[in-house]
Write a protein that holds these residues in place. Structure first.
Motif, short mmCIF file in Angstrom:
data_model
loop_
_atom_site.label_atom_id
_atom_site.label_comp_id
_atom_site.label_asym_id
_atom_site.label_seq_id
_atom_site.Cartn_x
_atom_site.Cartn_y
_atom_site.Cartn_z
N ARG A 40 9.79 -1.51 -0.15
CA ARG A 40 8.91 -2.62 -0.53
C ARG A 40 9.42 -3.27 -1.83
O ARG A 40 9.50 -4.49 -1.92
N HIS A 41 9.79 -2.45 -2.80
CA HIS A 41 10.26 -3.01 -4.07
C HIS A 41 11.68 -3.56 -3.96
O HIS A 41 12.17 -4.19 -4.89
N SER B 38 9.49 -7.02 3.61
CA SER B 38 8.09 -7.36 3.82
C SER B 38 7.35 -6.15 4.38
O SER B 38 7.97 -5.17 4.82
N TYR B 39 6.01 -6.21 4.37
CA TYR B 39 5.23 -5.10 4.93
C TYR B 39 5.61 -4.88 6.39
O TYR B 39 5.71 -3.74 6.84
N ALA B 40 5.82 -5.95 7.11
CA ALA B 40 6.17 -5.81 8.53
C ALA B 40 7.54 -5.15 8.68
O ALA B 40 7.74 -4.31 9.56
N GLY C 97 0.38 -0.73 2.98
CA GLY C 97 -0.26 -0.96 1.69
C GLY C 97 -0.77 0.35 1.08
O GLY C 97 -0.56 0.64 -0.10
N THR C 98 -1.42 1.16 1.93
CA THR C 98 -1.96 2.43 1.45
C THR C 98 -0.83 3.36 1.00
O THR C 98 -0.91 3.99 -0.06
N VAL D 250 2.22 2.60 -0.02
CA VAL D 250 2.85 2.10 -1.25
C VAL D 250 1.92 2.32 -2.44
O VAL D 250 2.33 2.76 -3.52
N ARG D 251 0.63 2.04 -2.23
CA ARG D 251 -0.34 2.18 -3.32
C ARG D 251 -0.39 3.64 -3.82
O ARG D 251 -0.43 3.90 -5.01
N GLU E 233 -7.75 0.59 -0.15
CA GLU E 233 -6.79 0.41 -1.24
C GLU E 233 -5.50 -0.22 -0.72
O GLU E 233 -4.81 -0.95 -1.43
N GLY E 234 -5.21 0.04 0.55
CA GLY E 234 -4.01 -0.55 1.14
C GLY E 234 -4.13 -2.06 1.30
O GLY E 234 -3.16 -2.80 1.08
N ARG F 107 -3.73 -3.56 -2.07
CA ARG F 107 -2.32 -3.55 -2.47
C ARG F 107 -1.56 -4.69 -1.81
O ARG F 107 -0.74 -5.36 -2.44
N GLU G 7 1.33 -9.86 -0.37
CA GLU G 7 1.30 -10.76 0.79
C GLU G 7 -0.14 -11.16 1.08
O GLU G 7 -0.74 -10.70 2.06
#
Lengths: 168, 356
Positions: free
Chosen positions: A126-127, A131-133, A147-148, A150-151, B6-7, B10, B15
């Motif tokens: 991600r960094h 992209s997320y996809a 997202g979860t 990475v968070r 949380e995801g 984030r 995005e």
């Protein structure tokens, strides 16, 4: 000629090399070593049958794993780097970076090696600008879970820094 | 309305278009979510800064190096000037892979835990062939459960042999005569005990395999296996160019423990999971039939293996196909010893057989 080289190697290399080096450099903090990792990963790719369309994700994941393996197994080197880094903290150029010393960066990298592997790889990808996809496709995870993942990795690394900060 | 996860918060940072309108509207009006969002943003920026790596990789130079390596069929792309890093890579890779597979086969923890049943004590070393591509693609076990490592502080330098012996609790192998080209005094490195614990999760394994896993045997879900190894000590002779010329290391050999489910059950089930090449899985089953052999996976397109005898013990000999590096590994009385260097097979065996 010991092995046959896939015909799309140069095209894939020129398209992906910088990003693959970037992935490894984020883990290793060293450009030279990152290029060694990228070479190794592309050599493996050159002998693989990974479809060209999946090459970007495959290469990034392989670079992250290879680099993480290096820091996980190469603590002797990283602890030496930490020592060197601590001794040569440079004047940092801008406000955003001023909060982190080279020592902190080395600690974050050491923390990276202790994260669950999927979290570490997702974070680095991600960094590195995926992209997320793209991260989801490369790791065969659902896009909603990135997202979860990475968070949680970021939260763990923040704690790692705070833990060291309070014990310094 | 429920708070977004949380995801979702984030992703909102990176995005926002990937987040639903309803979630975005909620966050804009929710002080709790705004606070969580700020914390997530702060962590993301901190980690982003820490991981930032200025890199101006030269694509043309990189391509020249790769195409030369690929044309030559060279097992590793590094040029002669990188022999040092190749050396280290050769030493590391089998160890890393051994640890990864060791976790499949075993897992780890402290031997002191009483409720752990010892299931594995290394008495032998055997090489398992893997191609380097497979090595890169070794299964990520976090997809099948939790893997935790302890004692990973790595090796640290100590000033002399006496300190190395005291800290590791091991007798240092004494090298009788150095091979030609290796001179001077060694440096000493000591590492503490390391352990890895793998806790299997049927749910995660099923997710990793897209729900097509064979049903796990009863009792496996949630049970743990642990592998513990070390402490260890290494003596390193460095050549004038800074490349490690000879390494003589010794460590307490890995031992495995299970929290209840029989070792064979765990091993056979894990080996049946997707990700491990079938022929390697079959080799591993053979190697571990008596539960005492530590498989050392080697990149078979780079390293060839054979066996030899050192002091009556069967030893595994590894040699890079370009003959630049060789290593010999054996286990005796619960200790694993390795002699490796930028040497040929005869030289490492001579050193190994003359150790006192």
């Amino acid at each position: 000629m010991a092995t046959s080289v896939r015909p799309d190697l140069e095209e894939v290399f020129r398209r992906e090399y910088r990003r693959v080096v970037g992935v490894a450099a984020r883990v290793l903090g060293s450009g030279d070593q990152a290029e060694d990792v990228a070479q190794e990963v592309f050599l493996s790719f050159s002998r693989s049958s990974v479809p060209a369309g999946e090459a970007g994700g495959w290469l990034s994941v392989a670079a992250a794993h290879t680099a993480l393996n290096l820091i996980r197994s190469g603590r002797r080197r990283s602890s030496r780097e930490e020592t060197v880094a601590a001794a040569t903290d440079p004047v940092v150029p801008d406000v955003a970076e001023a909060v982190l010393t080279e020592h902190d960066r080395a600690r974050v990298r050491a923390g990276l090696a202790r994260l669950p592997r999927t979290q570490a790889v997702a974070l680095v990808l991600r960094h590195s600008g995926l992209s997320y996809a793209e991260v989801a496709a490369a790791l065969d995870l659902s896009p909603g879970s990135i997202g979860t993942t990475v968070r949680r990795a970021e939260s763990a690394l923040r704690k790692e820094l705070n833990r060291h900060a309070s014990s310094d | 309305m429920r708070h977004p996860t949380e995801g979702v918060l984030r992703r909102l940072i990176d995005e926002p278009a990937g987040v639903s309108d309803a979630d975005r509207r909620h966050v804009a009006d929710c002080s709790r979510c705004l606070s969580d969002l700020a914390a997530a943003r702060s962590d993301a920026e901190l980690v982003g800064t820490a991981l930032a790596a200025g890199s101006a990789a030269d694509v043309d130079a990189g391509w020249a190096r790769l195409s030369a390596a690929a044309r030559a069929g060279a097992p590793r792309p590094a040029a002669t000037t990188h022999r040092g890093s190749r050396f280290r890579a050769a030493l590391r890779r089998p160890a890393v892979a051994a640890l990864a597979l060791g976790v499949v086969l075993a897992g780890a923890g402290t031997a002191a835990a009483n409720d752990w049943l010892q299931i594995f004590r290394t008495e032998d070393v055997a090489a398992v062939g893997l191609s380097t591509a497979e090595l890169v693609a070794l299964p990520d076990l976090t997809a099948y459960g939790d893997v935790t490592f302890t004692g990973e502080d790595g090796l640290h330098a100590v000033p002399d042999a006496a300190t190395a012996a005291r800290e590791s609790g091991l007798d240092l192998p004494e090298v009788d005569t150095l091979p030609s080209g290796v001179t001077g005094e060694p440096t000493y490195q000591v590492g503490g005990e390391v352990s890895a614990t793998f806790t299997f999760s049927a749910e995660r394994a099923a997710r990793a395999a897209g729900g097509t896993l064979p049903p796990p045997p009863p009792g496996l879900d949630g049970s743990s296996v642990r592998l513990v190894a070390g402490p260890g000590v290494a003596q390193v002779w460095t050549s004038s160019s800074g490349v490690p010329a000879l390494v003589v290391g010794r460590a307490v050999a890995p031992t495995a423990f299970s929290s209840g489910v029989p070792f064979e059950t765990v091993r056979d089930y894990l080996l049946s999971l997707p990700g491990l090449p079938g022929d390697v899985a079959a080799q591993l089953r053979t190697f571990t039939a008596d539960g005492s052999t530590l498989p050392v996976p080697v990149p078979s397109d780079y390293v060839s293996t054979s066996t030899a005898t050192v002091d009556g013990a069967e030893a595994t000999v590894l040699e890079s196909r370009d003959q630049a590096l060789a290593a010999v590994v054996w286990v005796e009385d619960g200790l694993v010893t390795v002699v490796a260097g930028a040497l040929d097979t005869d030289e490492v065996l001579t050193v190994a057989r003359a150790l006192r």
